[in-house]
Design a protein around this motif. Structure first.
Motif, PDB file in Angstrom:
ATOM      1  N   GLU A   3      52.010 -76.171  -6.991  1.00 20.61           N
ATOM      2  CA  GLU A   3      53.346 -76.720  -6.763  1.00 20.61           C
ATOM      3  C   GLU A   3      54.204 -76.614  -8.015  1.00 20.61           C
ATOM      4  O   GLU A   3      55.402 -76.315  -7.931  1.00 20.61           O
ATOM      5  N   LYS A   4      53.595 -76.855  -9.192  1.00 16.28           N
ATOM      6  CA  LYS A   4      54.339 -76.718 -10.447  1.00 16.28           C
ATOM      7  C   LYS A   4      54.824 -75.284 -10.634  1.00 16.28           C
ATOM      8  O   LYS A   4      55.974 -75.053 -11.028  1.00 16.28           O
ATOM      9  N   GLN A   5      53.962 -74.317 -10.354  1.00 11.21           N
ATOM     10  CA  GLN A   5      54.364 -72.919 -10.485  1.00 11.21           C
ATOM     11  C   GLN A   5      55.567 -72.622  -9.595  1.00 11.21           C
ATOM     12  O   GLN A   5      56.553 -72.025 -10.047  1.00 11.21           O
ATOM     13  N   ALA A   6      55.521 -73.048  -8.335  1.00  9.09           N
ATOM     14  CA  ALA A   6      56.642 -72.805  -7.419  1.00  9.09           C
ATOM     15  C   ALA A   6      57.902 -73.526  -7.889  1.00  9.09           C
ATOM     16  O   ALA A   6      59.013 -72.971  -7.827  1.00  9.09           O
ATOM     17  N   LEU A   7      57.735 -74.757  -8.369  1.00 10.99           N
ATOM     18  CA  LEU A   7      58.885 -75.534  -8.846  1.00 10.99           C
ATOM     19  C   LEU A   7      59.547 -74.853 -10.032  1.00 10.99           C
ATOM     20  O   LEU A   7      60.769 -74.645 -10.052  1.00 10.99           O
ATOM     21  N   TRP A   8      58.757 -74.498 -11.037  1.00 11.44           N
ATOM     22  CA  TRP A   8      59.330 -73.882 -12.233  1.00 11.44           C
ATOM     23  C   TRP A   8      59.935 -72.518 -11.929  1.00 11.44           C
ATOM     24  O   TRP A   8      60.991 -72.167 -12.471  1.00 11.44           O
ATOM     25  N   GLN A   9      59.299 -71.754 -11.046  1.00 10.26           N
ATOM     26  CA  GLN A   9      59.869 -70.461 -10.676  1.00 10.26           C
ATOM     27  C   GLN A   9      61.212 -70.631  -9.967  1.00 10.26           C
ATOM     28  O   GLN A   9      62.113 -69.814 -10.151  1.00 10.26           O
ATOM     29  N   SER A  10      61.358 -71.709  -9.191  1.00  7.00           N
ATOM     30  CA  SER A  10      62.630 -71.952  -8.505  1.00  7.00           C
ATOM     31  C   SER A  10      63.748 -72.284  -9.485  1.00  7.00           C
ATOM     32  O   SER A  10      64.924 -72.177  -9.143  1.00  7.00           O
ATOM     33  N   HIS A  11      63.378 -72.686 -10.695  1.00  4.33           N
ATOM     34  CA  HIS A  11      64.358 -72.971 -11.745  1.00  4.33           C
ATOM     35  C   HIS A  11      64.412 -71.832 -12.775  1.00  4.33           C
ATOM     36  O   HIS A  11      64.885 -72.028 -13.894  1.00  4.33           O
ATOM     37  N   GLY A  12      63.924 -70.658 -12.391  1.00  5.83           N
ATOM     38  CA  GLY A  12      64.097 -69.466 -13.211  1.00  5.83           C
ATOM     39  C   GLY A  12      63.013 -69.194 -14.220  1.00  5.83           C
ATOM     40  O   GLY A  12      63.116 -68.240 -14.996  1.00  5.83           O
ATOM     41  N   HIS A  13      61.942 -70.014 -14.223  1.00  8.35           N
ATOM     42  CA  HIS A  13      60.872 -69.828 -15.212  1.00  8.35           C
ATOM     43  C   HIS A  13      59.754 -69.024 -14.564  1.00  8.35           C
ATOM     44  O   HIS A  13      58.925 -69.558 -13.815  1.00  8.35           O
ATOM     45  N   LYS A  14      59.708 -67.748 -14.835  1.00 10.18           N
ATOM     46  CA  LYS A  14      58.830 -66.826 -14.109  1.00 10.18           C
ATOM     47  C   LYS A  14      57.551 -66.471 -14.853  1.00 10.18           C
ATOM     48  O   LYS A  14      56.669 -65.826 -14.281  1.00 10.18           O
ATOM     49  N   ASP A  15      57.417 -66.870 -16.096  1.00 10.29           N
ATOM     50  CA  ASP A  15      56.332 -66.368 -16.949  1.00 10.29           C
ATOM     51  C   ASP A  15      55.027 -67.121 -16.714  1.00 10.29           C
ATOM     52  O   ASP A  15      54.385 -67.592 -17.663  1.00 10.29           O
ATOM     53  N   LEU A  16      54.610 -67.236 -15.446  1.00 12.09           N
ATOM     54  CA  LEU A  16      53.495 -68.088 -15.074  1.00 12.09           C
ATOM     55  C   LEU A  16      52.472 -67.306 -14.264  1.00 12.09           C
ATOM     56  O   LEU A  16      52.822 -66.424 -13.481  1.00 12.09           O
ATOM     57  N   GLU A  17      51.189 -67.664 -14.434  1.00 15.33           N
ATOM     58  CA  GLU A  17      50.127 -67.043 -13.643  1.00 15.33           C
ATOM     59  C   GLU A  17      49.100 -68.101 -13.282  1.00 15.33           C
ATOM     60  O   GLU A  17      48.586 -68.808 -14.150  1.00 15.33           O
ATOM     61  N   LEU A  18      48.801 -68.205 -11.994  1.00 15.92           N
ATOM     62  CA  LEU A  18      47.794 -69.140 -11.532  1.00 15.92           C
ATOM     63  C   LEU A  18      46.419 -68.511 -11.711  1.00 15.92           C
ATOM     64  O   LEU A  18      46.202 -67.338 -11.367  1.00 15.92           O
ATOM     65  N   LEU A  19      45.461 -69.270 -12.252  1.00 19.81           N
ATOM     66  CA  LEU A  19      44.125 -68.761 -12.554  1.00 19.81           C
ATOM     67  C   LEU A  19      43.085 -69.509 -11.721  1.00 19.81           C
ATOM     68  O   LEU A  19      43.094 -70.745 -11.661  1.00 19.81           O
ATOM     69  N   SER A  20      42.186 -68.774 -11.104  1.00 15.19           N
ATOM     70  CA  SER A  20      41.053 -69.388 -10.415  1.00 15.19           C
ATOM     71  C   SER A  20      40.083 -69.965 -11.444  1.00 15.19           C
ATOM     72  O   SER A  20      40.235 -69.760 -12.658  1.00 15.19           O
ATOM     73  N   ALA A  21      39.044 -70.658 -10.956  1.00 15.35           N
ATOM     74  CA  ALA A  21      38.049 -71.233 -11.873  1.00 15.35           C
ATOM     75  C   ALA A  21      37.382 -70.147 -12.705  1.00 15.35           C
ATOM     76  O   ALA A  21      37.205 -70.294 -13.925  1.00 15.35           O
ATOM     77  N   SER A  22      37.009 -69.035 -12.060  1.00 17.66           N
ATOM     78  CA  SER A  22      36.348 -67.964 -12.810  1.00 17.66           C
ATOM     79  C   SER A  22      37.308 -67.293 -13.785  1.00 17.66           C
ATOM     80  O   SER A  22      36.924 -66.936 -14.903  1.00 17.66           O
ATOM     81  N   GLU A  23      38.563 -67.127 -13.388  1.00 21.44           N
ATOM     82  CA  GLU A  23      39.559 -66.538 -14.295  1.00 21.44           C
ATOM     83  C   GLU A  23      39.845 -67.472 -15.464  1.00 21.44           C
ATOM     84  O   GLU A  23      40.061 -67.017 -16.600  1.00 21.44           O
ATOM     85  N   THR A  24      39.812 -68.774 -15.203  1.00 23.22           N
ATOM     86  CA  THR A  24      40.052 -69.746 -16.276  1.00 23.22           C
ATOM     87  C   THR A  24      39.004 -69.617 -17.371  1.00 23.22           C
ATOM     88  O   THR A  24      39.297 -69.764 -18.565  1.00 23.22           O
ATOM     89  N   ARG A  25      37.781 -69.303 -16.982  1.00 23.14           N
ATOM     90  CA  ARG A  25      36.706 -69.188 -17.981  1.00 23.14           C
ATOM     91  C   ARG A  25      36.902 -67.990 -18.911  1.00 23.14           C
ATOM     92  O   ARG A  25      36.262 -67.918 -19.955  1.00 23.14           O
ATOM     93  N   ARG A  26      37.786 -67.066 -18.545  1.00 29.13           N
ATOM     94  CA  ARG A  26      38.121 -65.981 -19.480  1.00 29.13           C
ATOM     95  C   ARG A  26      39.031 -66.479 -20.599  1.00 29.13           C
ATOM     96  O   ARG A  26      39.184 -65.815 -21.630  1.00 29.13           O
ATOM     97  N   TYR A  27      39.624 -67.651 -20.417  1.00 26.72           N
ATOM     98  CA  TYR A  27      40.537 -68.222 -21.410  1.00 26.72           C
ATOM     99  C   TYR A  27      39.948 -69.445 -22.113  1.00 26.72           C
ATOM    100  O   TYR A  27      40.297 -69.738 -23.259  1.00 26.72           O
ATOM    101  N   ILE A  28      39.077 -70.189 -21.395  1.00 26.34           N
ATOM    102  CA  ILE A  28      38.506 -71.425 -21.943  1.00 26.34           C
ATOM    103  C   ILE A  28      37.005 -71.390 -21.713  1.00 26.34           C
ATOM    104  O   ILE A  28      36.551 -71.271 -20.572  1.00 26.34           O
ATOM    105  N   GLY A  29      36.218 -71.506 -22.777  1.00 27.00           N
ATOM    106  CA  GLY A  29      34.772 -71.360 -22.686  1.00 27.00           C
ATOM    107  C   GLY A  29      34.073 -72.614 -22.210  1.00 27.00           C
ATOM    108  O   GLY A  29      33.277 -73.219 -22.932  1.00 27.00           O
ATOM    109  N   THR A  30      34.378 -73.019 -20.966  1.00 25.36           N
ATOM    110  CA  THR A  30      33.764 -74.205 -20.378  1.00 25.36           C
ATOM    111  C   THR A  30      33.758 -74.050 -18.867  1.00 25.36           C
ATOM    112  O   THR A  30      34.578 -73.312 -18.303  1.00 25.36           O
ATOM    113  N   ASN A  31      32.830 -74.767 -18.224  1.00 25.31           N
ATOM    114  CA  ASN A  31      32.790 -74.797 -16.756  1.00 25.31           C
ATOM    115  C   ASN A  31      33.494 -76.028 -16.190  1.00 25.31           C
ATOM    116  O   ASN A  31      33.378 -76.324 -15.002  1.00 25.31           O
ATOM    117  N   ARG A  32      34.248 -76.717 -17.026  1.00 20.70           N
ATOM    118  CA  ARG A  32      34.799 -78.017 -16.633  1.00 20.70           C
ATOM    119  C   ARG A  32      35.941 -77.901 -15.622  1.00 20.70           C
ATOM    120  O   ARG A  32      36.172 -78.830 -14.844  1.00 20.70           O
TER     121      ARG A  32
END
Length: 429
Positions: free
Chosen positions: A141-170
């Motif tokens: 919802e935040k991604q859709a909200l911010w994009q509606s206000h012109g902020h496009k530089d966003l990417e939603l990450l799945s749990a497995s994709e998140t682990r490519r950025y943060i070294g945890t299973n949390r």
């Protein structure tokens, strides 16, 4: 620790500029006087100095002594209450106007760093991490909200994709904001101070304002001097004290705690944050963390209401850090500190005038979103002083309610509310 010392933080130990500016000892004249040499005060001062105004900044202790020099050092956009909340409560026109400003603070920071060559380890990229499925749905919802206000530089990450950025299973997923980022906050505010001084501005440290006399020209008295100015900007935020009781009644100081590890090996850094992004989770009482410029993990979290100084900061934060990164169990903590931010009842920033007289402005109460919003507030106040008050009027139109129960009961009432939301986070509801 002397009255003119910074807190014993990693930031203070690694500050680029350790000079102490002298206190005010004379009667001086200015176009604008600013109380507080943090992000709000120096953003206002810089924007005015760039337009040729003679500006004097009074700082009770040291530049960046308060939240500006102690925070997590993350560029996080919008406000503590997001744009949809503002639209629901204050109308679509106000929501659209606030939305148009919601992403400006980060651009101001980057512009100042570039224009004045401020060395503050600025890096791009920030992540909102979901601790449960409900929070992940809210990130959509935040991604859709911010994009509606012109902020496009966003990417939603799945749990497995998140682990490519943060070294945890949390985490159950995350939202990557490529226009987010992180930096050394004390070196940023010190760099802004030097930029302001390069334009002819004057900063007096060890110069608390002890009395304000209203008039066509405001007089601001310090223990050994006085500033006379056409305008006054009050930017003391959580460290203003009792100077202006009307402002103190509208908000409550709160503390947050931060620790910094010993330097990590390159392999450890890659394991924890392989893309070197900063992170904050989506809990009401959130955790936030990032790598420093010299490869330490900076980890913060928790809130103490009423700005109490907890006795054992490491014992509060280390368990949070190990819940995210259990592999750091044997890593030493080199620094631990606390700092105060100012919470408002509606968790929205407060901009206004102290009285009916139009030459005393204030900005305060960013409620945990002060890094970017304070820089925006400085630009908005500078514009208002120059007669361009449309954006200031939007902020000033937001209601500013006192906390229920006054000063005696605001802490327990707020703590009860926070405990409720913390329980909801733990239950994922």
């Amino acid at each position: 620790m002397s009255a003119l010392s910074h807190t014993t933080s990693y930031y203070a130990a690694s500050a680029n500029d350790k000079r102490i500016r002298p206190p005010l000892k004379d009667q001086v004249e200015a176009d604008v006087c600013i109380i507080g040499a943090g992000f709000t005060g120096l953003s206002t001062a810089l924007h005015l100095a760039e337009q040729g105004f003679k500006v004097v900044v009074l700082e009770a202790t040291r530049i960046g002594f308060g939240a500006s020099g102690r925070n997590g050092g993350q560029i996080v956009h919008s406000y503590s209450r997001d744009i949809d909340f503002i639209e629901r409560h204050y109308g679509q026109a106000t929501g659209r106007a606030m939305g148009a400003m919601a992403f400006e603070g980060g651009r101001i920071i980057r512009r100042l760093v570039k224009d004045y060559d401020i060395q503050c380890d600025l890096k791009d990229g920030g992540i909102f991490a979901a601790c449960n499925n409900k929070q992940f749905d809210e990130l959509k919802e935040k991604q859709a909200l911010w994009q509606s206000h012109g902020h496009k530089d966003l990417e939603l990450l799945s749990a497995s994709e998140t682990r490519r950025y943060i070294g945890t299973n949390r985490y159950k997923g995350a939202l990557l904001d490529r226009s987010g980022g992180h930096f050394h906050p004390l070196n940023l505010v010190l760099g802004e101070a030097q930029a302001f001084e390069s334009l002819g501005g004057a900063i007096y440290e060890g110069s608390p304002a002890v009395k304000v006399v209203e008039g066509d020209r405001v007089k601001i008295h310090t223990p050994k001097g006085c500033v006379s100015a056409n305008f006054l900007v009050v930017a003391g935020n959580a460290y203003l004290g009792d100077l202006l009781p009307k402002l103190q009644a509208k908000a409550m100081p709160c503390g947050t705690q931060v620790v910094t590890t010993a330097p990590l090996s390159a392999a450890q850094q890659r394991e924890l944050l392989p893309q070197d992004q900063c992170v904050e989770d989506c809990n009401y009482l959130l955790d936030y963390f990032r790598l420093s410029g010299d490869g330490r993990l900076i980890y913060g979290g928790g809130v103490t209401y009423g700005a109490r100084e907890p006795g054992k900061i490491e014992s509060l934060i280390r368990p949070k850090m190990l819940k995210t990164f259990p592999q750091l169990n044997s890593v030493k903590i080199d620094f631990a500190w606390t700092g105060n931010f100012l919470l408002t009842l509606m968790r929205l920033p407060q901009l206004g005038r102290v009285s009916a007289r139009a030459n005393i402005y204030y900005a305060q109460g960013y409620s945990g979103h002060g890094v970017t919003c304070s820089h925006l507030a400085g630009k908005v106040l500078a514009d208002a002083i120059q007669g361009q008050a449309e954006r200031y009027d939007i902020f000033a139109s937001l209601p500013q309610y006192p906390f229920p129960g006054g000063r005696m009961l605001r802490v327990p009432y707020t703590a009860i509310g926070a405990a409720y939301y913390n329980l909801r986070d733990k239950l994922g509801i």
